[in-house]
Design an enzyme around this catalytic site. Structure first.
Site, short mmCIF file in Angstrom:
data_model
loop_
_atom_site.label_atom_id
_atom_site.label_comp_id
_atom_site.label_asym_id
_atom_site.label_seq_id
_atom_site.Cartn_x
_atom_site.Cartn_y
_atom_site.Cartn_z
N LEU A 19 0.79 23.74 4.69
CA LEU A 19 1.08 22.47 4.01
C LEU A 19 0.90 21.28 4.95
CD1 LEU A 19 1.93 21.06 1.45
CD2 LEU A 19 4.32 21.40 2.07
N LYS A 20 1.37 21.44 6.17
CA LYS A 20 1.23 20.36 7.15
C LYS A 20 -0.25 19.99 7.36
CE LYS A 20 2.04 19.58 12.10
NZ LYS A 20 3.06 18.53 12.08
N LYS A 122 19.72 12.60 7.04
CA LYS A 122 19.95 14.03 7.06
C LYS A 122 20.52 14.56 5.74
CE LYS A 122 22.32 15.55 10.47
NZ LYS A 122 22.03 16.92 10.89
N GLU A 498 10.56 11.20 32.37
CA GLU A 498 10.55 12.43 31.54
C GLU A 498 9.16 12.91 31.17
OE1 GLU A 498 13.45 12.33 28.32
OE2 GLU A 498 14.80 11.07 29.48
N TRP A 575 21.14 21.31 17.81
CA TRP A 575 19.72 21.42 17.48
C TRP A 575 19.18 22.83 17.70
CZ3 TRP A 575 17.99 15.98 19.67
CH2 TRP A 575 18.33 15.01 18.71
N HIS A 655 24.24 8.59 26.08
CA HIS A 655 23.43 7.82 25.14
C HIS A 655 23.52 8.46 23.77
CE1 HIS A 655 20.10 6.03 23.05
NE2 HIS A 655 19.58 7.22 22.88
N GLU A 679 22.40 2.51 19.74
CA GLU A 679 21.45 1.74 18.94
C GLU A 679 22.18 0.57 18.28
OE1 GLU A 679 19.24 3.88 15.84
OE2 GLU A 679 19.58 2.11 14.59
N HIS A 708 11.99 1.93 17.32
CA HIS A 708 11.42 2.62 16.16
C HIS A 708 10.24 1.85 15.58
CE1 HIS A 708 15.66 3.78 16.59
NE2 HIS A 708 15.19 4.97 16.34
N CYS A 740 16.73 3.35 22.35
CA CYS A 740 16.54 4.79 22.56
C CYS A 740 15.38 4.97 23.55
CB CYS A 740 16.23 5.47 21.21
SG CYS A 740 16.27 7.27 21.26
N1 GLN Z 1 16.68 10.50 27.41
C1 GLN Z 1 16.04 10.72 26.16
C2 GLN Z 1 14.79 9.86 26.05
O1 GLN Z 1 14.79 8.78 26.51
C3 GLN Z 1 16.96 10.41 25.00
C4 GLN Z 1 16.30 10.69 23.68
C5 GLN Z 1 17.19 10.54 22.48
O2 GLN Z 1 18.29 10.05 22.59
N2 GLN Z 1 16.75 10.96 21.32
O3 GLN Z 1 13.84 10.25 25.46
ZN ZN Z 2 18.30 8.00 21.49
#
Ligand code: GLN
Ligand code: ZN
Length: 771
Positions: A19-20, A122, A498, A575, A655, A679, A708, A740
């Site tokens: 499907l994807k 969600k 990261e 998760w 965070h 946020e 976002h 974020c």
């Molecule tokens: N440290 C993660 C990042 O900056 C935090 C991601 C998140 O909170 N979803 O990607």
């Molecule tokens: Zn975040």
């Protein structure tokens, strides 16, 4: 004896994510609508046939969706906001996908051209996300399609008589959002019901005998008025279509105080979630009418463990006798949408672990064994029952899941381990002295853009096409560039970026013991986005440091502080698929100890600041208010356990990437992180009111850049947001950072946005210091 096996819904995505790929191909213009529909039709047919082959008596239809079943319902009843330009009549695919993903004119969906997508959130406490229907006070509803009828007939063509699934009217309206805050969507019930009546009439006319109506909202806290809405709805439907039998499905929890109201509905069947709420069965048996079919959801639709069939048969046997002649159905607790499709696809998985698991296909097999065992007696299914209990026994005693060292450490956890040495006020002075930051310190949340080069290098390395040495030097180059650039633009607290991480949970899970990762076990997260949640199968520990090397490299390049960057225990837990043999909280504590080890190693290596992300802390909140304290208590405990081993000098950050704190603000304070980033840019800092009225004592970085969106905020916008923050919090509390992580953004957006952010912080600093 009437005992049937029932499926409440099967994954839509296809064994090989068909499907994807069909959706992506359609969206990119590489294939047309007919090709997409062909794939969809084939997926439906495959699912129906598979369920039949696995011995399911009651097979669902209309559980399929091209994108999301809540969106399908909104479209079907004509709840289409004006922005999408719908003029009545059938709704075309462009409109449907515009509601799902926004429409792009000139490729600028977020810049005012085109229309944005509906909001997404969600689905109860799952990791599936639905599109939030939007209704207006003068909303008219109209049946725009007969998809449930079409799909019923499509299955019938194949010789399969199905039970169509529709989302119930009360749940639909409760999940909808009111445009303008002057009314509640549920006020529109009387206007919506005629559309449902019309749909049921057409299903009835097409030869449908049973329909499954999903009302998961019946397992959450409802007001008296909301409970009454069920009576209004189900009386109207029963009256309009008296011959059509309704299986009212309540899942994701127990009915509890809603039980009497729900059981009183004039419906022919009631589905119960006996995995989440096994104890409700006795109460239900007392109140359910004798002519009502009970669908007993005994196989876990939310987790992946093989069921103990023998004990389920023992538990159900006495019930069966009391429920004749109406009979019972055995079913999964909820739709199987939330589990992967078939364990047989996992060729590389540890052979023992494989025998402990049941994915959607295996769960269907379990249902048929249960029903045969109940009809013909346990002896008739002896082999299967025995195989299940043998696998469960082997799992319970397996050295792969039991680690005496971990169990011993857990037993040795004491209160002191969950407390920082001194209260925040004292730590703060020590940290201020040790770290020396300006007023309104600037930082980011951790990740920098995961560019296509980064992703290409990672997958080349995974495939063996890029050597470890080359991959390593590539990552070092990216990290170094990120550090240099952060210094250059004048950020105060740096991050390593990261670049080495695929995903904030997977990266850690892959280095922890007790975690397994699948190759094909995809589960729909939303639309065409699927995830492969790790399976936590055993006691969790951390054999080796996980992040120290990358942090150390980054810190070696600069004199400015670089934050250590970890994912928190509650987020890792929420998760993942978790063990069903020990409480969730226990696994949480084990992960907390593993992360604590990492925190201590980072501190030892010289990290002055360590951020422990709890992006999914709120997601674990139970659906019922009454259950929340227990969750929050152990979730807070886990965070404190992982973060409290350090000295007062080490600054702990956390965070959370959302903006709803009203019901968890005490919990946030109890976590006692020195700094929290959240946020706030979209809500224009209003959420800080919560922190102000609570007198939140520690430091806060309210997000000033909405990551976002591709939009780049200018300096003025950011200073205005910060001015609003200053009205609510003390200057000495405030940090300046984005909402974020930046991994989904492009460098072209991130660069100017962060330059502006630093400029705004400087402006403010000068203003506050009277310069
Ligand atoms: N440290 C993660 C990042 O900056 C935090 C991601 C998140 O909170 N979803 O990607
Ligand atoms: Zn975040």
């Amino acid at each position: 004896m009437t005992i049937k096996t029932a499926s409440l819904g099967f994954p839509r995505i296809g064994r090989h994510r068909e499907l994807k790929f069909a959706l992506e191909s359609y969206w990119s213009g590489k294939s047309d609508q007919a090709a997409l529909f062909d794939v969809a039709r084939k997926l439906r047919a495959d699912n129906w046939r598979l369920q039949k082959e696995e011995g399911i008596d009651i097979i669902p239809s209309n559980d399929f969706s091209l994108y999301d079943h809540v969106l399908d319902t909104a479209v079907m009843v004509g709840a289409i906001p004006n922005a999408y330009g719908w003029k009545g009549g059938p709704v075309d695919l462009n409109t449907y996908f515009a509601m799902a993903r926004g429409s792009q004119v000139d490729g600028h969906a977020d810049c005012g051209h085109g229309v944005p997508a509906l909001e997404m959130t969600k689905w109860f406490d799952t990791n599936y996300h639905y599109m939030v229907p939007e209704v207006s006070e003068d909303q008219d509803f109209v049946l725009t399609s007969e998809e449930p009828v079409d799909h019923f007939l499509e299955a019938k063509e194949l010789g399969i008589h199905t039970r169509p699934v529709i989302l119930g009217p009360v749940t639909f309206l409760k999940l909808a959002k009111a445009r303008g805050a002057t009314f509640k969507p549920l006020d529109l019930l009387l206007k919506l019901l005629p559309v449902y009546e019309e749909l049921l009439r057409r299903l009835d006319a097409a030869g449908v005998d049973w329909v499954q109506i999903d009302e998961p909202i019946s397992v959450i806290d409802l007001t008296e008025g909301e409970r009454h809405a069920f009576s209004v709805a189900y009386r109207a439907l029963a009256k309009a279509v008296p011959n059509l039998k309704v299986m009212l499905a309540a899942y994701f929890g127990g009915l509890r105080d809603n039980l009497v109201a729900i059981a009183a509905q004039p419906v022919a069947g009631l589905h119960l979630d006996l995995v989440r709420a096994p104890d409700q069965l006795d109460e239900v048996l007392k109140v359910a009418r004798k002519d009502q079919v009970l669908s007993l959801g005994v196989i876990d639709g939310r987790n992946i463990w093989r069921a103990d069939l023998g004990s389920i048969i023992d538990r159900l046997e006495p019930v069966v006798a009391t429920r004749q002649p109406a009979g019972i159905e055995v079913s999964s607790s909820c739709s199987l949408l939330h589990v992967p499709i078939d364990i047989e696809l996992e060729a590389a998985l540890d052979a023992d672990l494989k025998t402990w698991l049941a994915f959607a296909t295996q769960k269907l097999g379990e249902l048929s064994t249960l029903s045969r065992g109940l009809v013909e007696g346990k002896a008739a299914v002896f082999e299967k029952v025995h195989a299940a209990s043998a696998a469960i026994a082997a799992r319970a005693s397996s050295p792969k899941i039991n680690d005496p060292l971990v169990q011993g450490r857990i037993a040795g956890v004491d209160e002191a381990m969950k407390r920082r040495m001194n209260p925040f006020a004292e730590r703060r002075a020590i940290q201020a002295d040790a770290i020396r930051l300006p007023l309104f310190p600037t930082t980011t949340i951790g990740s920098f853009p995961q560019t296509s080069e980064v992703r290409t290098a990672r997958s080349a390395h995974a495939k063996g096409a890029l050597s470890s040495t080359d991959y390593e030097s590539f990552l070092r180059k990216e990290t170094e560039a990120a550090i240099r650039w952060q210094e250059e633009i004048g950020l105060d607290v740096l991050v390593h970026g990261e670049f080495e991480r695929n995903d904030m949970v997977q990266y850690f899970g892959e280095q922890l013991s007790g975690f397994a990762f699948m190759q094909h076990a995809w589960v729909q997260s939303y639309g065409s986005r699927y995830v492969r949640p790790p399976i936590i199968f055993g006691d969790v520990s951390r054999p080796n440091p996980m992040t120290v090397r990358w942090w150390g490299y980054a810190q070696s390049l600069t004199n400015k502080p670089v934050k250590g960057m970890l994912t928190g225990p509650v987020t890792i837990l929420n998760w993942s698929f978790v063990r069903d043999d020990i409480p969730r909280s226990q696994t949480g504590r084990q992960i907390a100890l593993a992360i604590r080890d990492e925190v201590m190693d980072l501190e030892k290596a010289g990290a002055r600041m360590i951020q422990i992300d709890e992006a999914a802390f709120r997601e674990g909140l139970p659906l019922r208010r009454k259950d929340r304290k227990t969750y929050l208590d152990w979730a807070i405990e886990c965070f404190r356990l992982c973060s409290s081993g350090v000295t007062d000098r080490t600054q702990i950050h956390t965070h959370m990437c959302y903006s709803e704190f009203s019901d968890i603000i005490d919990a946030i304070a109890a976590m006692d992180a020195d700094v929290i980033s959240i946020e706030t840019s979209r809500s224009k800092m209003e959420l800080l009111d919560e922190f102000r009225s609570y007198k939140y004592p520690n430091e806060i970085g309210p997000g000033v850049y909405d990551i976002h969106s591709p939009r780049v905020p200018d300096v003025k916008e950011i200073t205005e947001l910060l001015a609003r923050a200053r009205q609510r919090l003390a200057d000495s509390q405030l940090w300046v950072n984005p909402d974020c992580g930046l991994k989904t953004r492009k460098w072209e957006e991130v660069r100017p946005a962060l330059v502006n952010m630093v400029a705004a912080a400087r402006e403010l600093r000068n203003e506050a210091l009277g310069r």
